[in-house]
Structures are given as C-alpha cells and as structure tokens.
Design a protein around this motif. Structure first.
Motif, PDB file in Angstrom:
ATOM      1  N   GLY A  57       0.792  -1.220   0.000  1.00  0.00           N
ATOM      2  CA  GLY A  57       0.000   0.000   0.000  1.00  0.00           C
ATOM      3  C   GLY A  57       0.830   1.278   0.000  1.00  0.00           C
ATOM      4  O   GLY A  57       0.308   2.364   0.197  1.00  0.00           O
ATOM      5  N   THR A  58       2.122   1.135  -0.212  1.00  0.00           N
ATOM      6  CA  THR A  58       3.037   2.280  -0.241  1.00  0.00           C
ATOM      7  C   THR A  58       3.638   2.399  -1.631  1.00  0.00           C
ATOM      8  O   THR A  58       4.003   1.382  -2.237  1.00  0.00           O
ATOM      9  CB  THR A  58       4.173   2.083   0.788  1.00  0.00           C
ATOM     10  N   ARG A  59       3.750   3.615  -2.119  1.00  0.00           N
ATOM     11  CA  ARG A  59       4.351   3.850  -3.432  1.00  0.00           C
ATOM     12  C   ARG A  59       5.756   3.265  -3.476  1.00  0.00           C
ATOM     13  O   ARG A  59       6.560   3.487  -2.583  1.00  0.00           O
ATOM     14  CB  ARG A  59       4.401   5.345  -3.705  1.00  0.00           C
ATOM     15  N   SER A  60       6.049   2.515  -4.531  1.00  0.00           N
ATOM     16  CA  SER A  60       7.385   1.959  -4.724  1.00  0.00           C
ATOM     17  C   SER A  60       8.179   2.915  -5.610  1.00  0.00           C
ATOM     18  O   SER A  60       7.792   3.195  -6.738  1.00  0.00           O
ATOM     19  CB  SER A  60       7.302   0.580  -5.377  1.00  0.00           C
ATOM     20  N   ASP A  61       9.285   3.418  -5.082  1.00  0.00           N
ATOM     21  CA  ASP A  61      10.118   4.349  -5.842  1.00  0.00           C
ATOM     22  C   ASP A  61      11.002   3.593  -6.824  1.00  0.00           C
ATOM     23  O   ASP A  61      11.344   2.426  -6.616  1.00  0.00           O
ATOM     24  CB  ASP A  61      10.972   5.179  -4.890  1.00  0.00           C
ATOM     25  N   GLN A  62      11.383   4.286  -7.893  1.00  0.00           N
ATOM     26  CA  GLN A  62      12.237   3.708  -8.929  1.00  0.00           C
ATOM     27  C   GLN A  62      13.674   3.541  -8.447  1.00  0.00           C
ATOM     28  O   GLN A  62      14.363   2.619  -8.838  1.00  0.00           O
ATOM     29  CB  GLN A  62      12.236   4.600 -10.177  1.00  0.00           C
ATOM     30  N   SER A  63      14.142   4.473  -7.618  1.00  0.00           N
ATOM     31  CA  SER A  63      15.506   4.437  -7.099  1.00  0.00           C
ATOM     32  C   SER A  63      15.532   5.140  -5.746  1.00  0.00           C
ATOM     33  O   SER A  63      14.591   5.852  -5.390  1.00  0.00           O
ATOM     34  CB  SER A  63      16.473   5.126  -8.064  1.00  0.00           C
ATOM     35  N   VAL A  64      16.603   4.951  -5.013  1.00  0.00           N
ATOM     36  CA  VAL A  64      16.742   5.590  -3.709  1.00  0.00           C
ATOM     37  C   VAL A  64      16.738   7.110  -3.853  1.00  0.00           C
ATOM     38  O   VAL A  64      16.173   7.812  -3.017  1.00  0.00           O
ATOM     39  CB  VAL A  64      18.024   5.097  -2.992  1.00  0.00           C
ATOM     40  N   SER A  65      17.318   7.608  -4.921  1.00  0.00           N
ATOM     41  CA  SER A  65      17.357   9.060  -5.118  1.00  0.00           C
ATOM     42  C   SER A  65      15.969   9.653  -5.388  1.00  0.00           C
ATOM     43  O   SER A  65      15.786  10.861  -5.288  1.00  0.00           O
ATOM     44  CB  SER A  65      18.324   9.428  -6.244  1.00  0.00           C
ATOM     45  N   ASP A  66      14.977   8.831  -5.699  1.00  0.00           N
ATOM     46  CA  ASP A  66      13.606   9.302  -5.933  1.00  0.00           C
ATOM     47  C   ASP A  66      12.788   9.430  -4.648  1.00  0.00           C
ATOM     48  O   ASP A  66      11.684   9.978  -4.672  1.00  0.00           O
ATOM     49  CB  ASP A  66      12.866   8.353  -6.878  1.00  0.00           C
ATOM     50  N   ILE A  67      13.296   8.950  -3.548  1.00  0.00           N
ATOM     51  CA  ILE A  67      12.541   8.965  -2.291  1.00  0.00           C
ATOM     52  C   ILE A  67      12.434  10.398  -1.777  1.00  0.00           C
ATOM     53  O   ILE A  67      13.432  11.096  -1.635  1.00  0.00           O
ATOM     54  CB  ILE A  67      13.214   8.063  -1.232  1.00  0.00           C
ATOM     55  N   HIS A  68      11.210  10.810  -1.486  1.00  0.00           N
ATOM     56  CA  HIS A  68      10.969  12.146  -0.935  1.00  0.00           C
ATOM     57  C   HIS A  68      11.069  12.089   0.587  1.00  0.00           C
ATOM     58  O   HIS A  68      10.557  11.165   1.208  1.00  0.00           O
ATOM     59  CB  HIS A  68       9.590  12.662  -1.342  1.00  0.00           C
TER      60      HIS A  68
END
Length: 108
Positions: A57-68
């Motif tokens: 239920g949590t958005r999966s980011d493409q890369s670690v650098s995409d994490i807000h």
C-alpha cells in the motif's frame, strides 16, 4: 559477531525511515519477511523497486534518489550489478559508470 549485531541494533534504533531496495510482493522472498517484520515493529518501510508501482500500500520508488523526505537506513536485497541503477536512477547511471571508469584509469 556480537559487534555486528550491536551495530545493526544501533542502526535500527536510530532509524526513522527504512528503504528496502529490491522489495517485491512475492511472499516467499526472504526480503518480504524482513519488510513484514520491520512494518510490524513500527518502522516505516519505503519500497524501492522499478518493477512495482506499489508494495504494502506504499508507493514503490524507482531508485533511492527518488525517495521524498530522505531515509535513515537502506537495506539492499538486489543483484550487485543492479545496485548502482537503484541508487542513482536509470537516467544517472551512465554518468556514474563513466566516472567509475575514469577513476580506474580505463579510457576505453
């Protein structure tokens, strides 16, 4: 061995947000069990896997650098050759590899 466990315990005690690189929805995957354990113990888990848009239920980011919002700890469960792309993102991987090659003195 006790020293490594103490370091891991300290890292977990200090962590507020944990990114898991390579997390999948396959319940038989060992990293799935790690993620479930962390979530059940109150750790916010941020999935990082370009193959999924959402995990738990949590958005999966493409890369670690995409994490807000940043993370305190990154757990990597991925093939070694995939790791640079999962940290930097696909658009920045080429530049990383060029820099890596220059550092080795390989000008091919």
């Amino acid at each position: 061995m006790a020293y490594e466990y103490a370091l891991l315990a300290a890292a977990l005690n200090d962590a507020r947000r944990i990114a898991i690189v390579g997390l999948s929805v396959r319940s038989r995957s060992p990293i799935y069990g790690v993620a479930v354990y962390l979530k059940c113990n109150g750790y916010p888990v941020i999935p990082v896997n370009p193959m999924y848009t959402e995990i738990f239920g949590t958005r999966s980011d493409q890369s670690v650098s995409d994490i807000h919002g940043g993370v305190d700890l990154v757990v990597v469960f991925s093939r070694p050759q995939d790791v640079p792309g999962q940290f930097l993102g696909p658009g920045r991987l080429h530049a990383f590899r060029d820099t890596e090659r220059e550092a080795r003195g390989d000008n091919r």
